[in-house]
Design an enzyme around this catalytic site. Structure first.
Site, PDB file in Angstrom:
ATOM      1  N   ASP A 130     -31.083  69.677 -60.223  1.00 20.09           N
ATOM      2  CA  ASP A 130     -30.646  70.887 -60.940  1.00 20.09           C
ATOM      3  C   ASP A 130     -30.548  72.056 -59.963  1.00 20.09           C
ATOM      4  O   ASP A 130     -29.572  72.813 -59.963  1.00 20.09           O
ATOM      5  CB  ASP A 130     -31.638  71.272 -62.046  1.00 20.09           C
ATOM      6  CG  ASP A 130     -31.708  70.245 -63.162  1.00 20.09           C
ATOM      7  OD1 ASP A 130     -32.137  69.109 -62.887  1.00 20.09           O
ATOM      8  OD2 ASP A 130     -31.337  70.575 -64.309  1.00 20.09           O
ATOM      9  N   ASP A 157     -30.902  59.848 -67.229  1.00 21.05           N
ATOM     10  CA  ASP A 157     -32.057  59.207 -67.868  1.00 21.05           C
ATOM     11  C   ASP A 157     -31.794  57.937 -68.700  1.00 21.05           C
ATOM     12  O   ASP A 157     -32.404  56.926 -68.477  1.00 21.05           O
ATOM     13  CB  ASP A 157     -32.778  60.212 -68.763  1.00 21.05           C
ATOM     14  CG  ASP A 157     -33.172  61.474 -68.009  1.00 21.05           C
ATOM     15  OD1 ASP A 157     -32.732  61.650 -66.870  1.00 21.05           O
ATOM     16  OD2 ASP A 157     -33.919  62.288 -68.571  1.00 21.05           O
ATOM     17  N   GLU A 173     -25.262  72.149 -72.154  1.00 18.98           N
ATOM     18  CA  GLU A 173     -25.709  71.124 -71.204  1.00 18.98           C
ATOM     19  C   GLU A 173     -24.656  70.015 -71.053  1.00 18.98           C
ATOM     20  O   GLU A 173     -24.387  69.547 -69.948  1.00 18.98           O
ATOM     21  CB  GLU A 173     -27.048  70.544 -71.699  1.00 18.98           C
ATOM     22  CG  GLU A 173     -27.758  69.637 -70.722  1.00 18.98           C
ATOM     23  CD  GLU A 173     -29.121  69.182 -71.259  1.00 18.98           C
ATOM     24  OE1 GLU A 173     -29.475  69.548 -72.415  1.00 18.98           O
ATOM     25  OE2 GLU A 173     -29.824  68.440 -70.547  1.00 18.98           O
ATOM     26  N   ARG A 206     -30.586  63.317 -77.750  1.00 24.81           N
ATOM     27  CA  ARG A 206     -31.469  62.960 -76.632  1.00 24.81           C
ATOM     28  C   ARG A 206     -31.742  61.456 -76.671  1.00 24.81           C
ATOM     29  O   ARG A 206     -31.049  60.699 -77.306  1.00 24.81           O
ATOM     30  CB  ARG A 206     -32.789  63.733 -76.757  1.00 24.81           C
ATOM     31  CG  ARG A 206     -32.659  65.193 -76.342  1.00 24.81           C
ATOM     32  CD  ARG A 206     -32.436  65.299 -74.841  1.00 24.81           C
ATOM     33  NE  ARG A 206     -32.717  66.627 -74.353  1.00 24.81           N
ATOM     34  CZ  ARG A 206     -31.854  67.383 -73.668  1.00 24.81           C
ATOM     35  NH1 ARG A 206     -30.643  66.949 -73.424  1.00 24.81           N
ATOM     36  NH2 ARG A 206     -32.200  68.571 -73.229  1.00 24.81           N
ATOM     37  N   LEU A 211     -35.215  68.878 -58.992  1.00 24.50           N
ATOM     38  CA  LEU A 211     -34.548  68.713 -57.692  1.00 24.50           C
ATOM     39  C   LEU A 211     -33.025  68.850 -57.757  1.00 24.50           C
ATOM     40  O   LEU A 211     -32.455  69.725 -57.122  1.00 24.50           O
ATOM     41  CB  LEU A 211     -34.962  67.350 -57.100  1.00 24.50           C
ATOM     42  CG  LEU A 211     -34.341  66.903 -55.783  1.00 24.50           C
ATOM     43  CD1 LEU A 211     -34.517  67.932 -54.692  1.00 24.50           C
ATOM     44  CD2 LEU A 211     -34.937  65.566 -55.326  1.00 24.50           C
ATOM     45  N   TYR A 218     -26.226  62.111 -74.975  1.00 27.51           N
ATOM     46  CA  TYR A 218     -26.926  62.378 -73.714  1.00 27.51           C
ATOM     47  C   TYR A 218     -26.161  61.721 -72.559  1.00 27.51           C
ATOM     48  O   TYR A 218     -25.005  62.069 -72.348  1.00 27.51           O
ATOM     49  CB  TYR A 218     -28.367  61.885 -73.841  1.00 27.51           C
ATOM     50  CG  TYR A 218     -29.392  62.609 -72.993  1.00 27.51           C
ATOM     51  CD1 TYR A 218     -29.244  63.912 -72.608  1.00 27.51           C
ATOM     52  CD2 TYR A 218     -30.552  61.948 -72.591  1.00 27.51           C
ATOM     53  CE1 TYR A 218     -30.204  64.554 -71.832  1.00 27.51           C
ATOM     54  CE2 TYR A 218     -31.524  62.578 -71.833  1.00 27.51           C
ATOM     55  CZ  TYR A 218     -31.340  63.882 -71.449  1.00 27.51           C
ATOM     56  OH  TYR A 218     -32.297  64.499 -70.687  1.00 27.51           O
ATOM     57  N   TRP A 219     -26.717  60.760 -71.844  1.00 29.83           N
ATOM     58  CA  TRP A 219     -25.949  60.121 -70.758  1.00 29.83           C
ATOM     59  C   TRP A 219     -25.221  58.865 -71.243  1.00 29.83           C
ATOM     60  O   TRP A 219     -24.854  58.012 -70.463  1.00 29.83           O
ATOM     61  CB  TRP A 219     -26.868  59.804 -69.573  1.00 29.83           C
ATOM     62  CG  TRP A 219     -27.367  61.047 -68.873  1.00 29.83           C
ATOM     63  CD1 TRP A 219     -28.596  61.635 -69.023  1.00 29.83           C
ATOM     64  CD2 TRP A 219     -26.654  61.885 -67.943  1.00 29.83           C
ATOM     65  NE1 TRP A 219     -28.690  62.767 -68.247  1.00 29.83           N
ATOM     66  CE2 TRP A 219     -27.518  62.952 -67.571  1.00 29.83           C
ATOM     67  CE3 TRP A 219     -25.365  61.850 -67.388  1.00 29.83           C
ATOM     68  CZ2 TRP A 219     -27.140  63.954 -66.674  1.00 29.83           C
ATOM     69  CZ3 TRP A 219     -24.995  62.850 -66.487  1.00 29.83           C
ATOM     70  CH2 TRP A 219     -25.881  63.877 -66.145  1.00 29.83           C
ATOM     71  N   TYR A 258     -37.523  75.685 -70.470  1.00 32.92           N
ATOM     72  CA  TYR A 258     -38.047  74.838 -69.395  1.00 32.92           C
ATOM     73  C   TYR A 258     -38.817  75.778 -68.447  1.00 32.92           C
ATOM     74  O   TYR A 258     -38.436  76.937 -68.312  1.00 32.92           O
ATOM     75  CB  TYR A 258     -36.931  74.235 -68.547  1.00 32.92           C
ATOM     76  CG  TYR A 258     -36.016  73.226 -69.212  1.00 32.92           C
ATOM     77  CD1 TYR A 258     -35.974  71.917 -68.761  1.00 32.92           C
ATOM     78  CD2 TYR A 258     -35.158  73.586 -70.245  1.00 32.92           C
ATOM     79  CE1 TYR A 258     -35.109  70.984 -69.323  1.00 32.92           C
ATOM     80  CE2 TYR A 258     -34.286  72.660 -70.814  1.00 32.92           C
ATOM     81  CZ  TYR A 258     -34.275  71.369 -70.352  1.00 32.92           C
ATOM     82  OH  TYR A 258     -33.421  70.455 -70.898  1.00 32.92           O
TER      83      TYR A 258
END
Ligand code: GLC
Length: 449
Positions: free
Chosen positions: A41, A172, A414, A217, A39, A370-371, A34
């Site tokens: 993070d 997300d 992550e 993802r 923000l 992911y979320w 990346y």
């Protein structure tokens, strides 16, 4: 040194190394690969950095403030200014909005307001005179940001901030938002997503396709839908009045508003400690927010939910947001008890490696999705913090212990399967490292209450 202490020391060294390796000048990137600054993070990262290097923690935050818009908005991304990243900047073209800064390219949306939390945590590591100076330095930007959240994002003065893109939640593909997205006019994307050229475009957009396992993802449909919403916002130059004049998709997000409520408490404390009055309008709005929590309560299901801004309907789908009122600190002890019961229920959030981002009985649940299932250390940190403030010390201790256990077992990833703690997403992830440093180093997580 006991075996346990040695394992803790080893984990701490690994986490510090991740934070050092991910430093790029005055900011820390989420992970290798990346380039830009995000923000929330950076806010979580600064909470870890304060134990290593207080100056670096301050610079992490000040570097975020570089991107603040003239209307007070803090953008969710600040872009690196080089030729290689022109495509990312062009995707946003946020300079179309007159409030965007001239000297730096940013996105046109925000992310959860964890800034006040980071400022206070950094302040807690300083001697009183330094803390005073630190608070005075950052307070104007913090006031401008919170004021913007109300003037732009609470047009009816109801006390709840509305969001216009799932990226603004930081979660997300979280189920309540994905469900709303699917109910709008995005069915076309489902049809298109099965066609090969679109899959090529979708993969092109995935910045991290080099190192993420398939299935960890967004689905192609979700990815395309998110980019489609972003393009709509860009067409309106990120001007909220134009966006809301055809508001198809605006949500008063539960998790975001819980974070805002906690941030408002911090803002009041910061202002009081430097003897500064907050603007009257802002104080009124902040009080309204605490009352507005009731608008998100579903008496039938005994849970809080996000609300559709346009229809005012609650979006009754559980997610990690279900537990975030614990972090808000504004719900009654009785309501907090009801939420804590979910942490003890093996159909809901009780797993070996808590806290799942979706209850395990949910049809959305995928351990590495992911979320939509995994445990994340930033949301764990906020839930631990909330549990402690409500006096649920045993529950807090379990999440601290298992957060450290999964990173010891699997690495500084992550996110993790809440079932077996297996790793997923990007490796050597900054906020995971920062939360590990904080969970190991801040005494309040190890007190014998
Ligand atoms: C993803 C996450 C978001 C995070 C960003 C950078 O978009 O969902 O929360 O800020 O990546 O790590």
């Amino acid at each position: 040194m006991t075996d346990n202490q040695a394992a803790d020391k080893d984990l701490l060294d690994q986490a510090i190394k991740v934070l050092n390796d991910n430093q790029r000048g005055d900011h820390t990137v989420p992970a290798d690969g990346y380039s830009h600054q995000w923000l929330w993070d950076s806010c979580f990262t600064a909470i870890g950095l304060r134990h290593m290097d207080i100056e670096r923690a301050k610079i992490e935050i000040l570097s975020l403030l570089r991107g603040q818009w003239a209307n007070g908005m803090l953008p969710h991304m600040i872009f690196v200014d080089d030729d290689e990243h022109r495509r990312d900047r062009n995707m946003w073209r946020s300079r179309l909005n007159p409030y965007a800064p001239d000297h730096i390219a940013t996105s046109g949306i925000t992310q959860p307001p964890v800034l006040a939390e980071a400022i206070v945590q950094i302040g807690a590591k300083m001697a009183a005179p330094d803390r005073h100076t630190w608070y005075q330095t950052v307070l104007p930007a913090l006031i401008a940001y919170h004021s913007w959240l109300y003037t732009e994002r609470d047009p009816h003065g109801e006390g709840l901030a509305l969001l216009v893109h799932p990226w603004e939640t930081g979660l997300d593909n979280t189920p309540p938002w994905m469900n709303e997205l699917a109910e709008h006019d995005f069915s076309i994307w489902i049809k298109l997503a099965t066609k090969k050229p679109v899959q090529v475009i979708a993969n092109f957009f995935r910045r991290d396709k080099r190192f993420i396992m398939p299935g960890q993802r967004l689905s192609i449909f979700e990815g395309l839908a998110l980019f489609s919403v972003q393009r709509r916002l860009r067409r309106k130059n990120y001007a909220i009045d134009k966006i809301l004049s055809h508001a198809l998709f605006a949500i008063e997000d539960l998790s975001f508003n819980c974070i805002l409520m906690r941030a408002n408490q911090h803002l009041k404390d910061i202002a009081a400690s430097v003897g500064r009055e907050l603007p009257v309008e802002l104080t009124k709005s902040m009080a309204k927010t605490e009352e507005a929590m009731e608008l998100l309560w579903d008496a039938y299901g005994s849970k809080y939910y996000s609300r559709n801004f346009v229809t005012h309907k609650l979006i009754k789908i559980d997610s990690i947001a279900t537990l975030m009122p614990l972090y808000s600190g504004v719900v009654s002890k009785e309501r907090a008890d009801q939420l804590v019961a979910l942490l003890h229920n093996s159909k809901e959030f009780k797993t070996d490696y808590p806290v799942a981002s979706v209850p395990i009985q949910s049809s959305w649940f995928k351990p590495h999705g992911y979320w939509q299932g995994p445990a994340w250390l930033n949301t764990n940190w906020m839930i631990i913090d909330g549990l402690q403030r409500y006096g649920f010390h045993e529950e807090a201790k379990t999440i601290v212990k298992q957060s450290l256990a999964m990173t010891k077992k699997s690495g500084i990833y992550e996110y993790f399967s809440p079932l077996d703690g297996s790793p997923a997403g990007a490796r050597d992830f900054s906020w995971t490292a920062a939360m590990v440093v904080d969970l190991l180093q801040d005494k309040r997580f190890h007190s014998e209450k």
